[in-house]
Design a protein around this motif. Structure first.
Motif, mmCIF file in Angstrom:
data_model
loop_
_atom_site.group_PDB
_atom_site.id
_atom_site.type_symbol
_atom_site.label_atom_id
_atom_site.label_comp_id
_atom_site.label_asym_id
_atom_site.label_seq_id
_atom_site.Cartn_x
_atom_site.Cartn_y
_atom_site.Cartn_z
ATOM 1 N N ARG A 174 0.536 -0.978 -0.028
ATOM 2 C CA ARG A 174 0.204 0.062 0.149
ATOM 3 C C ARG A 174 1.208 0.918 0.079
ATOM 4 O O ARG A 174 0.566 2.196 -0.791
ATOM 5 C CB ARG A 174 -1.050 0.264 1.581
ATOM 6 N N PHE A 175 2.007 0.952 0.525
ATOM 7 C CA PHE A 175 3.211 2.332 0.748
ATOM 8 C C PHE A 175 4.269 1.621 -0.519
ATOM 9 O O PHE A 175 4.495 0.525 -0.452
ATOM 10 C CB PHE A 175 3.185 1.975 2.386
ATOM 11 N N VAL A 176 4.768 3.174 -0.653
ATOM 12 C CA VAL A 176 5.505 2.998 -1.209
ATOM 13 C C VAL A 176 6.627 4.511 -0.838
ATOM 14 O O VAL A 176 6.918 5.220 -0.878
ATOM 15 C CB VAL A 176 5.418 2.829 -2.722
ATOM 16 N N ARG A 177 7.961 3.613 -0.434
ATOM 17 C CA ARG A 177 9.185 4.513 -0.088
ATOM 18 C C ARG A 177 9.941 4.700 -1.181
ATOM 19 O O ARG A 177 11.041 3.809 -1.654
ATOM 20 C CB ARG A 177 9.399 4.773 1.035
ATOM 21 N N PHE A 178 10.307 5.691 -1.382
ATOM 22 C CA PHE A 178 11.374 5.840 -2.374
ATOM 23 C C PHE A 178 12.497 6.646 -1.891
ATOM 24 O O PHE A 178 12.530 7.835 -1.329
ATOM 25 C CB PHE A 178 10.942 7.245 -3.706
ATOM 26 N N VAL A 179 14.046 6.143 -1.559
ATOM 27 C CA VAL A 179 14.687 7.079 -0.961
ATOM 28 C C VAL A 179 15.965 7.206 -2.295
ATOM 29 O O VAL A 179 16.583 6.497 -3.083
ATOM 30 C CB VAL A 179 15.643 5.734 -0.293
ATOM 31 N N SER A 180 16.410 8.633 -2.727
ATOM 32 C CA SER A 180 17.239 8.604 -3.116
ATOM 33 C C SER A 180 18.355 9.321 -3.039
ATOM 34 O O SER A 180 18.269 9.870 -2.142
ATOM 35 C CB SER A 180 16.446 10.474 -3.869
ATOM 36 N N PHE A 181 19.618 8.535 -3.721
ATOM 37 C CA PHE A 181 20.454 9.036 -3.276
ATOM 38 C C PHE A 181 21.522 10.259 -4.239
ATOM 39 O O PHE A 181 22.383 10.357 -4.584
ATOM 40 C CB PHE A 181 21.979 8.217 -3.156
ATOM 41 N N GLY A 182 20.410 10.487 -5.125
ATOM 42 C CA GLY A 182 20.763 12.074 -6.106
ATOM 43 C C GLY A 182 21.712 11.714 -6.853
ATOM 44 O O GLY A 182 22.149 10.331 -7.204
ATOM 45 N N ALA A 183 21.395 12.497 -7.910
ATOM 46 C CA ALA A 183 22.636 12.280 -9.585
ATOM 47 C C ALA A 183 24.542 12.547 -9.243
ATOM 48 O O ALA A 183 25.024 12.638 -8.164
ATOM 49 C CB ALA A 183 22.475 13.737 -10.354
ATOM 50 N N ASN A 184 25.244 12.493 -10.537
ATOM 51 C CA ASN A 184 26.682 13.106 -10.865
ATOM 52 C C ASN A 184 27.231 13.888 -10.940
ATOM 53 O O ASN A 184 26.235 14.723 -10.384
ATOM 54 C CB ASN A 184 26.776 11.428 -11.807
ATOM 55 N N ASP A 185 27.700 14.407 -11.335
ATOM 56 C CA ASP A 185 28.495 15.102 -10.906
ATOM 57 C C ASP A 185 28.203 16.243 -12.489
ATOM 58 O O ASP A 185 28.843 17.144 -12.210
ATOM 59 C CB ASP A 185 30.075 15.334 -11.092
#
Length: 520
Positions: A174-185
């Motif tokens: 029911r719940f979706v958790r999105f964890v982002s480590f961002g972009a390259n340089d």
């Protein structure tokens, strides 16, 4: 031809808003080098977990379909850049200005789907996604407390800022958790998260048929005057029109030029202004065709970027036409590179007779090349069905068609043709206002369907990657133009008497139409 005088300048129309739709899907490459080492984020349950929309039925663990799920709410404890809050990741807006942005490594957001679903894909669209790679993890939970990681160190392709689709193992959530480590340089955004949209593709477990919600569309926003010709309500100087009316000079379809349309051309039978100010296209089965090689009639606009400058030819690689985003530079001026065709419309009527493949079938938008079509956007509705399908064909340059379902079942037969079941609960009904967007950039063509106007929610998405499909359009000799209107795809129905009286027909009305292109 007689100019029509009609009434009622402003109207408000109530339409249906679906919470789901069926669409096809694809996977994204996963072999990119990850520039940022991920960290394991703390698992923090969202605050204020609401009761599910439908009580869970834990005995139901499987379902069919690949649906775009309405995201009920989003929460995040990560610090967002001012003006780019987490809510913008689920606002159905893929513009650069509407994005979730955070400089935290391991920035997270959690979305609530309202009840249990069988998760099959997610979609991400990243700011500057065509210039840098972003990495993320994905977690799921049925109760909003205990989470399980199902994607680890997943990366975007770095080749597009359009919506990319990622397959996941069928998982109940029911719940979706999105964890982002961002972009390259790239662009000095090392570790920065800039997510334009997060989409969820699944099927519902706790309800058999997803209920339709209502939305009102205020037609006054378009400022359409029912008492004038279409060319006074719409900028038609970039379009020509073909209709089923016969041109006595050659026996083919009568064409009204961009100048004709701009100066008030109307055809009482095939092209006129409706009582609500909409631009009406009517295509009868009986009537003239545009060439000897065409099997079907049409009342359809053809893009003319020359805007009435007849010194520019209508055909060829020139300023009247445009090139695809991934074509080599032709070394001469053209009308643009890539483009976007956006429309808000309703389908008043489709044909009722004919073969099963022809009945109720028409094309409402196209990208047309010199002799082939990179995309033809179809609507199809059977007489006994309440709602219709939307799908498209991508014609290989000099080759066969590839078919993609946008709004409907994902299955196809051995000939790769769409299969239509008895009914489609979440389809588009006749006289229901909806919008489409055909976006061409790079090697991709993306199609978005919205229920309502162009500010409404995205309810369907599908795309074709022309490089991946070896479509053959990446040549300097290829030239393209948009088309929009009612292009009938039925020549087996009732064509009326010898004069065409009583001929069956398709009818579409447009409330909004725009065509834009990037610089060469």
């Amino acid at each position: 031809m007689v100019k029509i005088k009609l009434v009622s300048k402003v109207a408000i129309v109530t339409i249906c808003l679906s919470t789901l739709f069926s669409c096809g899907g694809g996977s994204v490459r996963d072999d990119a080098v990850l520039p940022v080492a991920p960290v394991t984020p703390p698992v923090i349950p969202p605050t204020g977990i609401a009761d599910p929309i439908f009580p869970p039925n834990n005995s139901v663990t499987n379902c069919n379909g690949l649906d775009f799920i309405e995201r009920i709410s989003v929460e995040s404890d990560s610090v967002a850049t001012s003006g780019f809050e987490a809510s913008k990741a689920i606002d159905n807006d893929l513009t650069n200005e509407s994005r979730w942005q955070s400089s935290e490594n391991g920035a997270e957001l959690t979305i609530d789907l309202g009840y249990r679903h069988l998760l099959k894909e997610i979609g991400t669209a990243w700011y500057m996604g065509d210039a840098q790679i972003s990495t993320f993890d994905l977690f799921v939970s049925e109760d909003g407390i205990d989470y399980t990681r199902i994607l680890t160190n997943q990366s975007s392709s770095g080749t597009t800022d359009a919506l990319e689709r990622f397959e996941v193992s069928n998982t109940i959530t029911r719940f979706v958790r999105f964890v982002s480590f961002g972009a390259n340089d790239a662009a000095n955004m090392l570790g920065e998260t800039a997510l334009k949209e997060l989409a969820v593709f699944a099927c519902p477990l706790d309800v058999d048929v997803v209920p339709l919600q209502t939305q009102t569309v205020d037609l006054a926003q378009y400022q359409l005057d029912p008492n004038v010709a279409p060319g006074e309500n719409f900028d038609l100087l970039t379009w020509a029109l073909d209709t089923p009316r016969t041109d006595p000079s050659d026996g083919f379809s009568l064409r009204a030029s961009e100048r004709d349309l701009d100066q008030g051309f109307e055809d009482d039978d095939h092209f006129y202004t409706a009582s609500d100010g909409a631009m009406v296209f009517r295509s009868t089965i009986f009537g003239a065709k545009t060439s000897a090689n065409t099997s079907f009639t049409r009342s359809e606009l053809r893009e003319m970027l020359r805007r009435g400058n007849t010194s520019i030819s209508t055909q060829g690689v020139n300023q009247n036409n445009w090139i695809l985003g991934y074509q080599p530079n032709p070394g001469r001026p053209v009308g643009g590179r890539g483009g976007s065709l956006k429309a808000t419309l309703r389908i008043d009527k489709v044909t009722l007779d004919g073969s099963q493949s022809h009945t109720g079938r028409l094309i409402v938008g196209q990208i047309h090349a010199g002799s082939d079509e990179p995309i033809r956007l179809y609507y199809k509705k059977f007489p006994n069905n309440e709602r219709g399908y939307i799908y498209f064909a991508h014609e290989l340059n000099g080759g066969e068609d590839i078919w993609k379902m946008v709004l409907g079942p994902t299955h196809s037969n051995t000939d790769n043709q769409p299969i239509f079941t008895a009914n489609i609960d979440q389809g588009i009904a006749l006289e229901e206002i909806f919008s489409y967007e055909i976006e061409q950039q790079g090697a991709r063509i993306d199609v978005f369907i919205r229920r309502g106007d162009l500010n409404g929610p995205i309810i369907a998405h599908q795309f074709i990657d022309m490089e991946a499909e070896n479509s053959g359009y990446d040549q300097t000799s290829v030239w393209n133009y948009f088309k929009a209107g009612a292009y009938s795809q039925n020549n087996t129905g009732d064509s009326g008497d010898a004069n065409g009286v009583g001929s069956d027909y398709d009818q579409v009305r447009f409330y909004y139409l725009s065509n834009t292109h990037g610089e060469q």
